[in-house]
Motif scaffolding. Sequence first.
Motif, PDB file in Angstrom:
ATOM      1  N   GLY A   1      -1.212   6.282  11.844  1.00  0.00           N
ATOM      2  CA  GLY A   1      -0.045   6.778  11.409  1.00  0.00           C
ATOM      3  C   GLY A   1       0.320   6.937  10.093  1.00  0.00           C
ATOM      4  O   GLY A   1       1.042   7.756   9.754  1.00  0.00           O
ATOM      5  N   ALA A   2      -0.219   5.985   9.327  1.00  0.00           N
ATOM      6  CA  ALA A   2      -0.133   6.208   7.820  1.00  0.00           C
ATOM      7  C   ALA A   2      -0.685   7.517   7.145  1.00  0.00           C
ATOM      8  O   ALA A   2      -0.093   8.069   6.327  1.00  0.00           O
ATOM      9  CB  ALA A   2      -0.616   4.820   7.034  1.00  0.00           C
TER      10      ALA A   2
ATOM     11  N   VAL B   1       0.773  -1.393   0.047  1.00  0.00           N
ATOM     12  CA  VAL B   1      -0.008   0.000   0.132  1.00  0.00           C
ATOM     13  C   VAL B   1       0.903   1.181   0.041  1.00  0.00           C
ATOM     14  O   VAL B   1       0.905   2.201  -0.669  1.00  0.00           O
ATOM     15  CB  VAL B   1      -0.771  -0.008   1.369  1.00  0.00           C
ATOM     16  CG1 VAL B   1      -1.819   1.422   1.224  1.00  0.00           C
ATOM     17  CG2 VAL B   1      -1.800  -1.230   1.247  1.00  0.00           C
ATOM     18  N   GLY B   2       2.113   1.331   0.737  1.00  0.00           N
ATOM     19  CA  GLY B   2       2.800   2.357   0.809  1.00  0.00           C
ATOM     20  C   GLY B   2       3.425   2.745  -0.456  1.00  0.00           C
ATOM     21  O   GLY B   2       3.584   3.901  -0.876  1.00  0.00           O
ATOM     22  N   PHE B   3       3.896   1.554  -0.995  1.00  0.00           N
ATOM     23  CA  PHE B   3       4.807   1.822  -2.157  1.00  0.00           C
ATOM     24  C   PHE B   3       3.740   2.215  -3.341  1.00  0.00           C
ATOM     25  O   PHE B   3       4.012   3.207  -4.238  1.00  0.00           O
ATOM     26  CB  PHE B   3       5.295   0.579  -2.936  1.00  0.00           C
ATOM     27  CG  PHE B   3       5.916   0.564  -4.126  1.00  0.00           C
ATOM     28  CD1 PHE B   3       7.344   1.357  -4.227  1.00  0.00           C
ATOM     29  CD2 PHE B   3       5.402   0.137  -5.304  1.00  0.00           C
ATOM     30  CE1 PHE B   3       7.856   1.386  -5.557  1.00  0.00           C
ATOM     31  CE2 PHE B   3       6.021   0.210  -6.497  1.00  0.00           C
ATOM     32  CZ  PHE B   3       7.170   0.905  -6.558  1.00  0.00           C
TER      33      PHE B   3
ATOM     34  N   ALA C   1       1.977  14.408   5.433  1.00  0.00           N
ATOM     35  CA  ALA C   1       3.257  15.136   5.351  1.00  0.00           C
ATOM     36  C   ALA C   1       4.095  15.060   4.050  1.00  0.00           C
ATOM     37  O   ALA C   1       4.772  15.959   3.702  1.00  0.00           O
ATOM     38  CB  ALA C   1       3.958  14.605   6.424  1.00  0.00           C
ATOM     39  N   VAL C   2       3.768  13.890   3.709  1.00  0.00           N
ATOM     40  CA  VAL C   2       4.516  13.693   2.217  1.00  0.00           C
ATOM     41  C   VAL C   2       3.895  14.700   0.975  1.00  0.00           C
ATOM     42  O   VAL C   2       4.372  15.542   0.349  1.00  0.00           O
ATOM     43  CB  VAL C   2       4.510  12.134   1.638  1.00  0.00           C
ATOM     44  CG1 VAL C   2       4.870  12.354   0.073  1.00  0.00           C
ATOM     45  CG2 VAL C   2       5.386  11.604   2.835  1.00  0.00           C
TER      46      VAL C   2
ATOM     47  N   PHE D   1       8.859   5.203   3.158  1.00  0.00           N
ATOM     48  CA  PHE D   1       9.225   5.070   4.307  1.00  0.00           C
ATOM     49  C   PHE D   1       8.418   6.168   5.332  1.00  0.00           C
ATOM     50  O   PHE D   1       8.333   5.733   6.778  1.00  0.00           O
ATOM     51  CB  PHE D   1      10.733   5.600   4.594  1.00  0.00           C
ATOM     52  CG  PHE D   1      11.533   4.209   4.139  1.00  0.00           C
ATOM     53  CD1 PHE D   1      11.749   3.242   5.245  1.00  0.00           C
ATOM     54  CD2 PHE D   1      12.335   4.311   2.955  1.00  0.00           C
ATOM     55  CE1 PHE D   1      12.317   2.153   4.464  1.00  0.00           C
ATOM     56  CE2 PHE D   1      13.156   3.125   2.696  1.00  0.00           C
ATOM     57  CZ  PHE D   1      13.310   2.009   3.616  1.00  0.00           C
ATOM     58  N   MET D   2       8.102   7.253   4.951  1.00  0.00           N
ATOM     59  CA  MET D   2       7.219   7.974   5.704  1.00  0.00           C
ATOM     60  C   MET D   2       5.888   7.409   6.260  1.00  0.00           C
ATOM     61  O   MET D   2       5.311   7.302   7.342  1.00  0.00           O
ATOM     62  CB  MET D   2       6.946   9.285   5.256  1.00  0.00           C
ATOM     63  CG  MET D   2       8.475  10.246   5.167  1.00  0.00           C
ATOM     64  SD  MET D   2       8.711  10.889   6.909  1.00  0.00           S
ATOM     65  CE  MET D   2       7.395  11.602   7.429  1.00  0.00           C
TER      66      MET D   2
END
Length: 360
Positions: A274-275, A140-142, A281-282, A182-183
């Motif tokens: 958290g995600a 999901v993050g990628f 922020a990104v 990573f964030m």
Amino acid sequence: MLLYLTEYLSQFSSGFQVFQYLTVRGIFSILTALALSLVIGPYMIRRLNYHQIGQVIRDDGPESHLSKAGTPTMGGALILVSIIVSSFLWADLGNPYVWVVVLVTGFFGAIGWVDDYRKIFDQNPKGLTPRWKYFWQSIVGFVAAYYLYSIAAVPADTQLFVPFFKDFALSLGPFYIVIAYFMIVGFSNAVNLTDGLDGLAILPTVMVAAALGIIAYLAGHAGFSEYLNIPYIAGAGELGVFCGALAGAGLGFLWFNTYPAQVFMGDVGALALGASLGVVAVIVRHEIVLIIMGGVFVMETLSVILQVASFKLTGKRIFRMAPLHHHFELKGWPEPRVIVRFWIITVILVLFGLATLKLR
């Protein structure tokens, strides 16, 4: 959703034009999410109790936590419902950033839900194995990081900005994907590690989200961003509505989660929150400021890393127990003292993070 409705109604009454303002919709987003949490909360807690969805306490934790066994968990679902409903009501659904943040929050919540489900119904305190949890978080993050990189329209969208340096902007290129990944994944796990005491994680999350909402509003406003010399990100202002929903939902959840907790958020809440902080922020290009404001989450994570590294390399532990809040518990601090002092630290760090907007 209501943005389009009020835009249509403004043809008949100019009073509805007030809902076109981001600040107004942000405030109503907070109030809507807060009201939903307070109204739905008691019903959800009763249902969790009825279905015996109670917290499973690990036997390697502080003994004082054994009395918490059976307290309803998975209350993070209440936060997610309130956030998503409020965001859909008040945010501009034509904004791609809104969808990225909502989808990342939802998918990380789903990963947390599976983890909590296994803990409760399989009676396995470890839940989803770390390997599989990290695998799905990474997917999901990628995907989110790659999508944000693909829609970047101007250089500022993929540059790294450092507080206190007025004209410094490092072009990341494809490395932006790595930073974003990573964030998102890092802060997801950081908030999850912090969520070990009643109310410890949720109020810092609320404070950081509120500050990110302010930054998102400023970054999405050409005049304010130019005055403060921060990157202008077209459309980022709508994330202020999402952050408002997160802050309101978090405050509503704290009503039930404050010591002694009536309900725990579980991984379904912690991983998602958290995600969401990480991805906001990104988007607004304030990753370093998030690390500052979320210093409590960072300290908790570092304490675990240092503890594991020290034990593997030397056979000795740095802390009595990790994450850090357990260390202070075992030193004899009452749980409320640990919680409130970590809250106070977060207030200081958030104010310092906001001050960096001008100190450039």
